[in-house]
Motif scaffolding. Structure first.
Motif: not given
Length: 143
Positions: A63-75
């Motif tokens: 779950x954390x990886x999925x959330x972080x992936x979305x944040x990383x893509x936004x960055x």
């Protein structure tokens, strides 16, 4: 083991000591098995709990990886937009500086051409006043 200790005294009051020792050995063996089973069951429970805990941690990490992936893509997208904006602004500032340099060069040329076309000899004397304009005012202030 306990049977060996009492081998010398085989009977006491009509009760065979070997029988007592065998019963005590059986009780000792039963207690030892019971304790061993408890530890084995506890090991099984600990292993099961460890597996369950590891599964929960794995799910949390996913779950954390999925959330972080979305944040990383936004960055990454923000960085791309900033890069485009930076390039655009740099280009605009370069255009502005070039335009300013062109205007400055043009004004210098106009002033130089103007200065070449005018000289003090050709200036009419009627433009320059013969006496100061505010001499009366200056006299009033001095008195």
């Amino acid at each position: 083991m306990i049977a060996n200790m009492f081998a010398a005294n085989e009977t006491t009051d009509g009760v065979d000591i070997k029988d007592i020792v065998e019963v005590l050995d059986d009780i000792h063996a039963a207690i030892t098995r019971s304790i061993t089973k408890r530890f084995e069951n506890m090991r099984k429970d600990v292993r099961a709990c460890r597996e369950e805990l590891l599964q929960e941690v794995l799910q949390d990490l996913e779950i954390t990886a999925a959330t972080n992936a979305e944040q990383f893509n936004n960055l990454v997208q923000l960085e791309e937009e900033y890069y485009e904006y930076h390039n655009s602004m740099t280009y605009r500032w370069q255009e502005l500086i070039q335009c300013n340099d062109n205007i400055l060069s043009h004004v210098k040329n106009v002033v130089r051409d103007h200065d070449r076309g005018i000289s003090a000899k050709t200036c009419p004397a009627s433009i320059l006043p013969r006496k100061p304009l505010f001499s009366d005012f200056k006299d009033c202030l001095m008195s």
